[in-house]
Design a protein around this motif. Structure first.
Motif, short mmCIF file in Angstrom:
data_model
loop_
_atom_site.label_atom_id
_atom_site.label_comp_id
_atom_site.label_asym_id
_atom_site.label_seq_id
_atom_site.Cartn_x
_atom_site.Cartn_y
_atom_site.Cartn_z
N THR A 75 54.84 19.21 -7.79
CA THR A 75 54.45 19.85 -6.54
C THR A 75 55.38 19.42 -5.41
N VAL A 76 55.84 20.37 -4.63
CA VAL A 76 56.69 20.09 -3.47
C VAL A 76 55.89 20.38 -2.20
N GLN A 77 55.89 19.43 -1.28
CA GLN A 77 55.12 19.54 -0.04
C GLN A 77 56.05 19.78 1.15
N TRP A 78 55.64 20.69 2.01
CA TRP A 78 56.37 20.95 3.26
C TRP A 78 55.44 20.65 4.42
N ARG A 79 55.81 19.66 5.23
CA ARG A 79 55.00 19.26 6.38
C ARG A 79 55.59 19.87 7.64
N VAL A 80 54.88 20.82 8.22
CA VAL A 80 55.35 21.46 9.45
C VAL A 80 54.20 22.27 10.03
N LYS A 81 54.11 22.31 11.34
CA LYS A 81 53.14 23.19 11.97
C LYS A 81 53.56 24.62 11.70
N SER A 82 52.62 25.47 11.48
CA SER A 82 52.91 26.84 11.06
C SER A 82 53.92 27.52 11.98
N PRO A 83 55.06 27.99 11.41
CA PRO A 83 56.02 28.72 12.23
C PRO A 83 55.57 30.16 12.49
N ILE A 84 54.45 30.54 11.87
CA ILE A 84 53.99 31.93 11.93
C ILE A 84 52.73 32.05 12.78
N ARG A 85 51.81 31.13 12.59
CA ARG A 85 50.52 31.16 13.31
C ARG A 85 50.48 30.00 14.29
N LYS A 86 50.71 30.28 15.52
CA LYS A 86 50.95 29.26 16.54
C LYS A 86 49.83 28.24 16.65
N HIS A 87 48.57 28.68 16.59
CA HIS A 87 47.45 27.76 16.81
C HIS A 87 46.77 27.35 15.51
N HIS A 88 47.41 27.61 14.39
CA HIS A 88 46.81 27.24 13.10
C HIS A 88 46.84 25.72 12.95
N LYS A 89 45.73 25.14 12.50
CA LYS A 89 45.61 23.68 12.43
C LYS A 89 46.33 23.09 11.23
N ARG A 90 46.47 23.84 10.17
CA ARG A 90 47.05 23.30 8.95
C ARG A 90 48.54 23.04 9.13
N SER A 91 49.03 21.92 8.57
CA SER A 91 50.46 21.60 8.68
C SER A 91 51.04 21.09 7.36
N ASN A 92 50.34 21.33 6.26
CA ASN A 92 50.83 20.94 4.94
C ASN A 92 50.80 22.15 4.03
N TRP A 93 51.95 22.45 3.41
CA TRP A 93 52.10 23.64 2.57
C TRP A 93 52.68 23.21 1.23
N PHE A 94 52.20 23.80 0.14
CA PHE A 94 52.54 23.32 -1.18
C PHE A 94 53.12 24.42 -2.06
N VAL A 95 54.12 24.04 -2.84
CA VAL A 95 54.77 24.94 -3.79
C VAL A 95 54.84 24.23 -5.13
N GLY A 96 54.61 24.95 -6.21
CA GLY A 96 54.69 24.37 -7.54
C GLY A 96 56.01 24.69 -8.22
N VAL A 97 56.55 23.71 -8.94
CA VAL A 97 57.76 23.92 -9.75
C VAL A 97 57.41 23.52 -11.18
N PHE A 98 57.50 24.48 -12.10
CA PHE A 98 57.07 24.27 -13.47
C PHE A 98 58.20 24.60 -14.44
N LYS A 99 58.28 23.84 -15.53
CA LYS A 99 59.21 24.15 -16.60
C LYS A 99 58.66 25.32 -17.40
N LEU A 100 59.47 26.33 -17.61
CA LEU A 100 59.02 27.52 -18.33
C LEU A 100 59.20 27.35 -19.83
N PRO A 101 58.22 27.79 -20.61
CA PRO A 101 58.39 27.80 -22.06
C PRO A 101 59.32 28.93 -22.47
N THR A 102 59.75 28.91 -23.71
CA THR A 102 60.56 30.01 -24.23
C THR A 102 59.68 31.23 -24.40
N ALA A 103 60.17 32.39 -23.97
CA ALA A 103 59.39 33.62 -24.11
C ALA A 103 59.17 33.93 -25.58
#
Length: 210
Positions: A75-103
């Motif tokens: 999991t990769v975390q990005w800590r930043v106040k929302s660049p899109i929603r000015k008054h949004h309280k959340r400041s932690n955003w998460f992205v997953g990076v997974f190894k893919l199996p063979t199709a």
């Protein structure tokens, strides 16, 4: 000459909001830079929706492929106040990076007749041993738009052969991601983000690593 090791990854915003899609874009830029620094050939197929880059299939080739994967899988975390929603309280955003199996099934055979090749001067790492002839090859698969650049061999002929193989690898990686996504609406790749233990943390609009 045998082909070099490869690694296929899925980078996904899962069900996250638009900010997570922005994080996917930042991660892909950072990944490409790190892959090139390790001497890896880099290919990516990005899936976009209204909110931006929702996910991407990334395939790297080279001796340091496993090392590259170790630096990103999790999991990769990005800590930043929302660049899109000015008054949004959340400041932690998460992205997953997974190894893919063979199709299990190849959904799209890459026919050479559908591939357009162009040559370019080899670039990237290598120092004094860098190949400076116009032997590097860019290959574009017309029906899908998949694109790869191969520069490791000294002949255009060999690089074209590798490019065709890697277009197939990229197509297979994308097929593997789709196969897994179709198994369940709650599939582990797109929804299994472990938000409590990120492997890497970035902060701010400049996406600096903490």
């Amino acid at each position: 000459m045998t082909d070099v090791p490869q690694l296929a990854l899925l980078v996904t915003a899962g069900d996250g909001p638009e900010e997570c899609s922005m994080a996917v874009g930042h991660i892909l830029e950072r990944m490409q830079g790190e892959a090139e620094a390790l001497g890896l050939d880099w290919s990516a197929h990005v899936t976009t929706k209204r909110k931006g880059s929702r996910s991407a299939t990334v395939v790297v080739h080279g001796a340091q492929a496993a090392r590259f994967g170790q630096a990103w899988i999790g999991t990769v975390q990005w800590r930043v106040k929302s660049p899109i929603r000015k008054h949004h309280k959340r400041s932690n955003w998460f992205v997953g990076v997974f190894k893919l199996p063979t199709a299990k099934h190849n959904h799209a055979h890459i026919a050479e007749a559908d591939v357009a090749y162009s040559t370019l001067r080899a670039g990237g790492p290598g120092g004094q041993h860098q190949n400076t002839t116009d032997s590097a090859v860019r290959a574009v698969h017309g029906p899908t738009g998949l694109t790869v650049v191969v520069r490791e061999a000294r002949s255009q002929h060999r690089n074209k052969a590798l490019a065709l193989r890697r277009l197939q690898d990229l197509s297979d990686g994308h097929a593997a991601a789709e196969e897994d996504a179709q198994k369940s609406r709650q599939n582990r790749l797109h929804r299994g983000l472990e938000r409590g233990s990120p492997i890497r943390v970035f902060a701010g609009l400049s996406f600096n690593e903490r």
